[in-house]
Scaffold this motif. Structure first.
Motif, PDB file in Angstrom:
ATOM      1  N   PHE A   1     -13.367 -24.202  37.147  1.00  0.00           N
ATOM      2  CA  PHE A   1     -13.309 -25.080  35.884  1.00  0.00           C
ATOM      3  C   PHE A   1     -12.959 -26.332  36.069  1.00  0.00           C
ATOM      4  CE2 PHE A   1     -13.943 -20.469  34.342  1.00  0.00           C
ATOM      5  CZ  PHE A   1     -15.066 -20.743  33.417  1.00  0.00           C
ATOM      6  N   SER A   2     -13.737 -27.351  36.030  1.00  0.00           N
ATOM      7  CA  SER A   2     -13.112 -28.823  36.052  1.00  0.00           C
ATOM      8  C   SER A   2     -12.237 -29.058  37.401  1.00  0.00           C
ATOM      9  CB  SER A   2     -12.017 -29.087  34.739  1.00  0.00           C
ATOM     10  OG  SER A   2     -12.912 -28.898  33.752  1.00  0.00           O
ATOM     11  N   ASP A   3     -12.674 -28.212  38.551  1.00  0.00           N
ATOM     12  CA  ASP A   3     -12.093 -28.380  39.789  1.00  0.00           C
ATOM     13  C   ASP A   3     -10.372 -28.119  39.488  1.00  0.00           C
ATOM     14  OD1 ASP A   3     -14.376 -28.747  41.149  1.00  0.00           O
ATOM     15  OD2 ASP A   3     -14.230 -31.026  40.993  1.00  0.00           O
ATOM     16  N   HIS A   4     -10.127 -27.251  38.588  1.00  0.00           N
ATOM     17  CA  HIS A   4      -8.920 -26.839  38.515  1.00  0.00           C
ATOM     18  C   HIS A   4      -8.568 -25.453  38.284  1.00  0.00           C
ATOM     19  CE1 HIS A   4      -4.659 -27.220  36.925  1.00  0.00           C
ATOM     20  NE2 HIS A   4      -5.023 -26.748  36.054  1.00  0.00           N
ATOM     21  N   VAL A   5      -9.175 -24.679  37.355  1.00  0.00           N
ATOM     22  CA  VAL A   5      -8.947 -23.140  37.241  1.00  0.00           C
ATOM     23  C   VAL A   5      -9.964 -22.297  37.807  1.00  0.00           C
ATOM     24  CG1 VAL A   5      -8.589 -21.448  35.260  1.00  0.00           C
ATOM     25  CG2 VAL A   5      -7.754 -23.622  34.635  1.00  0.00           C
ATOM     26  N   LEU A   6      -9.616 -21.195  38.480  1.00  0.00           N
ATOM     27  CA  LEU A   6     -10.434 -20.338  39.093  1.00  0.00           C
ATOM     28  C   LEU A   6     -10.118 -19.240  38.544  1.00  0.00           C
ATOM     29  CD1 LEU A   6      -9.220 -22.348  41.700  1.00  0.00           C
ATOM     30  CD2 LEU A   6     -11.123 -21.400  42.747  1.00  0.00           C
TER      31      LEU A   6
ATOM     32  N   VAL B   1      -5.169 -29.616  30.756  1.00  0.00           N
ATOM     33  CA  VAL B   1      -5.679 -30.510  31.910  1.00  0.00           C
ATOM     34  C   VAL B   1      -6.759 -31.681  31.000  1.00  0.00           C
ATOM     35  CG1 VAL B   1      -5.161 -29.647  33.868  1.00  0.00           C
ATOM     36  CG2 VAL B   1      -7.428 -29.461  32.847  1.00  0.00           C
ATOM     37  N   ALA B   2      -6.882 -31.599  29.722  1.00  0.00           N
ATOM     38  CA  ALA B   2      -7.910 -32.103  29.036  1.00  0.00           C
ATOM     39  C   ALA B   2      -7.700 -33.625  29.013  1.00  0.00           C
ATOM     40  CB  ALA B   2      -8.143 -31.438  27.537  1.00  0.00           C
ATOM     41  N   ALA B   3      -6.417 -33.995  28.983  1.00  0.00           N
ATOM     42  CA  ALA B   3      -6.382 -35.572  29.000  1.00  0.00           C
ATOM     43  C   ALA B   3      -6.739 -36.167  30.139  1.00  0.00           C
ATOM     44  CB  ALA B   3      -5.003 -35.960  28.529  1.00  0.00           C
ATOM     45  N   ALA B   4      -6.777 -35.350  31.417  1.00  0.00           N
ATOM     46  CA  ALA B   4      -6.803 -35.817  32.769  1.00  0.00           C
ATOM     47  C   ALA B   4      -8.335 -35.551  33.013  1.00  0.00           C
ATOM     48  CB  ALA B   4      -5.892 -35.269  33.758  1.00  0.00           C
ATOM     49  N   ILE B   5      -8.961 -34.653  32.609  1.00  0.00           N
ATOM     50  CA  ILE B   5     -10.494 -34.448  33.183  1.00  0.00           C
ATOM     51  C   ILE B   5     -11.605 -34.838  32.348  1.00  0.00           C
ATOM     52  CG2 ILE B   5      -9.612 -32.513  34.332  1.00  0.00           C
ATOM     53  CD1 ILE B   5     -11.005 -30.915  31.926  1.00  0.00           C
ATOM     54  N   GLY B   6     -11.129 -35.360  30.990  1.00  0.00           N
ATOM     55  CA  GLY B   6     -12.153 -35.652  30.359  1.00  0.00           C
ATOM     56  C   GLY B   6     -13.223 -34.665  29.709  1.00  0.00           C
ATOM     57  N   THR B   7     -14.556 -34.616  30.252  1.00  0.00           N
ATOM     58  CA  THR B   7     -15.263 -33.561  29.590  1.00  0.00           C
ATOM     59  C   THR B   7     -15.135 -32.543  30.712  1.00  0.00           C
ATOM     60  OG1 THR B   7     -16.817 -35.427  28.936  1.00  0.00           O
ATOM     61  CG2 THR B   7     -17.710 -33.067  29.486  1.00  0.00           C
ATOM     62  N   PRO B   8     -14.800 -31.162  30.213  1.00  0.00           N
ATOM     63  CA  PRO B   8     -14.948 -30.144  31.094  1.00  0.00           C
ATOM     64  C   PRO B   8     -16.235 -29.635  31.809  1.00  0.00           C
ATOM     65  CG  PRO B   8     -14.521 -29.397  28.820  1.00  0.00           C
ATOM     66  CD  PRO B   8     -14.831 -30.843  28.847  1.00  0.00           C
ATOM     67  N   PHE B   9     -16.081 -29.205  32.725  1.00  0.00           N
ATOM     68  CA  PHE B   9     -17.396 -28.543  33.663  1.00  0.00           C
ATOM     69  C   PHE B   9     -16.965 -27.435  34.500  1.00  0.00           C
ATOM     70  CE2 PHE B   9     -15.008 -31.670  36.106  1.00  0.00           C
ATOM     71  CZ  PHE B   9     -14.937 -30.844  37.522  1.00  0.00           C
TER      72      PHE B   9
END
Length: 178
Positions: free
Chosen positions: A50-55, A166-174
């Motif tokens: 998720f958003s190149d962050h959470v696995l 991490v919402a502030a850093a990633i913008g739109t989640p993916f």
């Protein structure tokens, strides 16, 4: 599965859900993983982040599954009892140190070494297990009285959500499948 639906919507994920066999994990743990997590894994079936962050750990696999990570932790604890300090005061579910029916079960991690667990209690409904998270193995756990899907959704979408947001850093989640 309100939070899973929110996560699908937030990431605009459109891939077909997959099938996940949890039988080996459930047999080994002596407990079912929470239904929301199983649904989240089904909906986001291909391995990814998720958003190149959470696995999220998978239902099956040699290294990136709930069972493989749990087995690795229990081996580590048995091989080096000093490692138990890293999981105090909770212990690991199924260990022979008074935590047989209660303890931590890993369900995910981030690329920056954050760790995500359930505080499992086999006498309780799995959907009530809180999330415990920490940014580093040497830091204390933070408790979140919510499901894993709510935790992941809030990490990705709410600015200022705890130390893990991490919402502030990633913008739109993916979601990106590997």
């Amino acid at each position: 599965m309100e939070w899973v639906d929110r996560l699908v919507s937030a990431t605009e994920w459109t891939a077909e859900p997959g099938a996940c066999d949890w039988s080996d994990t459930e047999r080994s743990l002596g407990a079912r993983p929470p239904a929301d997590f199983k649904e989240m894994r089904r909906r986001f079936a291909p391995w990814g982040a998720f958003s190149d962050h959470v696995l999220l750990l998978e239902a099956q696999g040699d290294t990136e599954s709930v069972l493989a990570r749990h087995t690795s932790l229990t081996r580590s604890m048995r091989g080096n009892p000093d490692n138990r300090r890293l999981f105090e005061p909770f212990g690991i579910l199924g260990m022979d140190d008074g935590h047989r029916e209660k303890g931590l079960v890993p369900w995910g991690y981030s690329f920056i070494e954050e760790e995500f667990f359930w505080l499992a209690d086999t006498s309780q409904e799995p959907g009530t297990w809180p999330v415990l998270a920490r940014a580093d193995p040497l830091e204390p756990f933070q408790r979140f009285d919510m499901t894993a899907s709510e935790f992941v959704c809030r990490v990705l979408t709410e600015r200022g959500f705890s130390d893990f947001g991490v919402a502030a850093a990633i913008g739109t989640p993916f979601y990106r499948a590997f």
